[in-house]
Motif scaffolding. Structure first.
Motif, mmCIF file in Angstrom:
data_model
loop_
_atom_site.group_PDB
_atom_site.id
_atom_site.type_symbol
_atom_site.label_atom_id
_atom_site.label_comp_id
_atom_site.label_asym_id
_atom_site.label_seq_id
_atom_site.Cartn_x
_atom_site.Cartn_y
_atom_site.Cartn_z
ATOM 1 N N LEU A 1 -18.287 -13.152 24.276
ATOM 2 C CA LEU A 1 -18.419 -12.508 22.976
ATOM 3 C C LEU A 1 -17.945 -11.064 23.039
ATOM 4 N N SER A 2 -18.318 -10.367 24.133
ATOM 5 C CA SER A 2 -17.878 -8.983 24.287
ATOM 6 C C SER A 2 -17.143 -8.872 25.613
ATOM 7 N N PRO A 3 -15.904 -8.408 25.580
ATOM 8 C CA PRO A 3 -15.135 -8.388 26.825
ATOM 9 C C PRO A 3 -15.679 -7.395 27.847
ATOM 10 N N VAL A 4 -16.487 -6.415 27.436
ATOM 11 C CA VAL A 4 -16.951 -5.404 28.396
ATOM 12 C C VAL A 4 -18.419 -5.595 28.790
ATOM 13 N N ALA A 5 -19.106 -6.547 28.157
ATOM 14 C CA ALA A 5 -20.520 -6.715 28.492
ATOM 15 C C ALA A 5 -20.652 -7.232 29.916
ATOM 16 N N ALA A 6 -21.379 -6.475 30.763
ATOM 17 C CA ALA A 6 -21.546 -6.892 32.149
ATOM 18 C C ALA A 6 -22.480 -8.088 32.176
ATOM 19 N N GLY B 1 -11.673 -14.789 35.242
ATOM 20 C CA GLY B 1 -11.482 -14.074 33.981
ATOM 21 C C GLY B 1 -12.146 -12.707 33.979
ATOM 22 N N ASP B 2 -12.830 -12.409 32.870
ATOM 23 C CA ASP B 2 -13.449 -11.088 32.702
ATOM 24 C C ASP B 2 -14.512 -10.825 33.748
ATOM 25 N N ALA B 3 -15.252 -11.852 34.115
ATOM 26 C CA ALA B 3 -16.314 -11.674 35.109
ATOM 27 C C ALA B 3 -15.716 -11.249 36.448
ATOM 28 N N ALA B 4 -14.596 -11.879 36.834
ATOM 29 C CA ALA B 4 -13.931 -11.524 38.095
ATOM 30 C C ALA B 4 -13.403 -10.097 38.030
ATOM 31 N N ARG B 5 -12.862 -9.733 36.862
ATOM 32 C CA ARG B 5 -12.357 -8.361 36.710
ATOM 33 C C ARG B 5 -13.509 -7.349 36.777
ATOM 34 N N SER B 6 -14.667 -7.740 36.240
ATOM 35 C CA SER B 6 -15.836 -6.856 36.304
ATOM 36 C C SER B 6 -16.261 -6.618 37.744
ATOM 37 N N VAL B 7 -16.248 -7.687 38.522
ATOM 38 C CA VAL B 7 -16.631 -7.559 39.935
ATOM 39 C C VAL B 7 -15.671 -6.611 40.639
ATOM 40 N N GLU C 1 -12.678 0.458 31.879
ATOM 41 C CA GLU C 1 -12.151 -0.854 32.225
ATOM 42 C C GLU C 1 -10.657 -0.999 31.976
ATOM 43 N N GLU C 2 -10.222 -0.462 30.862
ATOM 44 C CA GLU C 2 -8.819 -0.647 30.496
ATOM 45 C C GLU C 2 -7.884 -0.166 31.601
ATOM 46 N N LYS C 3 -8.302 0.934 32.241
ATOM 47 C CA LYS C 3 -7.448 1.532 33.267
ATOM 48 C C LYS C 3 -7.672 0.926 34.661
ATOM 49 N N TYR C 4 -8.916 0.549 34.927
ATOM 50 C CA TYR C 4 -9.247 0.190 36.309
ATOM 51 C C TYR C 4 -9.583 -1.281 36.550
ATOM 52 N N ALA C 5 -9.853 -2.047 35.514
ATOM 53 C CA ALA C 5 -10.258 -3.435 35.769
ATOM 54 C C ALA C 5 -9.035 -4.318 35.991
#
Lengths: 188, 141
Positions: B35-40, B60-66, A184-188
């Motif tokens: 709570l966790s920035p990487v939890a999908a 936010g994080d959810a958009a970045r996950s997508v 994630e750090e690199k690609y998100a």
């Protein structure tokens, strides 16, 4: 020669059985039809699991030879049977790699490609994904590859691996979470 | 953000400013941080499992996950189209061992099919004739 896979699973089962009967009767060239029919998904699985094209080729070759030698023992679907041989071959290879203390990252990463052209062709994301996949436990890696690279349904995966859909969903979700954390750090 | 319908601060709905004050924002903003920035999130897993269409309107994080999974999806799609190297099929065929000889039949001799031809029939007849003579001579003595 590329043989298409018959439309329905029943047609496929019958078509495979017909070929197996021919091979067992002495027509060994017919075995080539089975190789052509199933080698692509099996190769993708072996490549995803090992990260090395050379190792994937070796595993595929050994698996098809084993399948040929035990062809009379096939009961039911040939593709499911040969998949299990390949999947076990991959797991055995991963176990041996650990036992001999070879570094997976150093020794068998797909960065060691045969030609510079192949190496250049690989994108950064592809390399990073290979490294990240190499860090996952084999069961999570296997589930992720079957779902995302081979495009199989959870039901099909459960059938092939002899486990439940719920357990496989859990493995895939955990694999996604781990990969996202690694990349994630690199690609998100 | 949910509308507040109580008037505990002494102001009516009309008197309250459109944007909340800094004091009002504090608690609610903190709760929005995952709570966790990487939890999908579940919605992303369900999208990736094919149960939902691609989620839109996430922030936010959810958009970045997508976005992350869209990029990774392009790579896995490429891998899904990979083919076995062309030489491999021939290499495997060349390496195949000879076919194992069929297992020996366990059928007893008396159940096996008898194949008769004129020579076998003549030999069997002659043997029976000779045997008959021997038996007859033995009985006549």
């Amino acid at each position: 020669m590329k043989t298409t896979v018959p439309a329905s699973p029943i047609d496929q089962l019958e078509a495979d059985q017909e070929i197996i009967t021919k091979v067992l009767a002495g027509d060994r060239n017919s075995f080539g039809v089975l190789i052509q029919r199933y080698s692509d998904p099996l190769y993708r699985h072996a490549l995803g699991m090992t990260g090395s094209p050379d190792v994937a080729e070796d595993i595929l070759q050994m698996s098809f030879i084993k399948a040929f030698q035990h062809l009379s023992e096939v009961r039911g679907r040939f593709d499911a049977w040969v998949f299990r041989i390949v999947a076990n071959g991959c797991k055995d290879w991963l176990k041996n790699i650990r036992r001999t203390h070879l570094s997976y990252e150093e020794d068998d990463q797909p960065t060691s490609y045969a030609t510079p052209a192949e190496e250049l062709d690989r994108t950064e994301l592809r390399d990073d994904l290979d490294v990240a996949l190499g860090q996952l436990p084999p069961s999570l890696r296997e589930a992720f590859i079957m779902k995302h690279v081979e495009g199989r349904s959870y039901e099909e995966m459960a059938d092939l691996l002899g486990t439940t859909v719920g357990a496989l969903k859990m493995r895939v979700h955990r694999a996604r979470e781990a990969l996202q954390a690694l990349l994630e750090e690199k690609y998100a | 953000m949910l509308d507040r319908h109580d008037e505990r601060d002494g102001r009516s709905e009309r008197e309250r400013p459109l944007r909340p004050t800094a004091d009002e924002m504090g608690g609610s903003l903190e709760r929005e941080v995952p709570l966790s920035p990487v939890a999908a999130p579940d919605v992303i897993n369900r999208w990736l499992d094919g149960e939902l269409s691609e989620p839109t309107g996430l922030r936010g994080d959810a958009a970045r996950s997508v976005e992350f999974w869209r990029r990774l999806g392009e790579e896995t799609d490429k891998r899904r189209r990979m083919m076995t190297p062309v030489h491999l099929s021939a290499k495997i065929m060349d390496a195949l061992p000879p076919l194992a000889t069929p297992a020996r039949s366990v059928e007893p001799w008396y159940r096996k099919e008898v194949r008769m031809n004129p020579a076998v029939a003549f030999a069997a007849g002659a043997a029976l004739f000779t045997l008959g003579i021997i038996v007859a001579q033995a009985l006549l003595r």
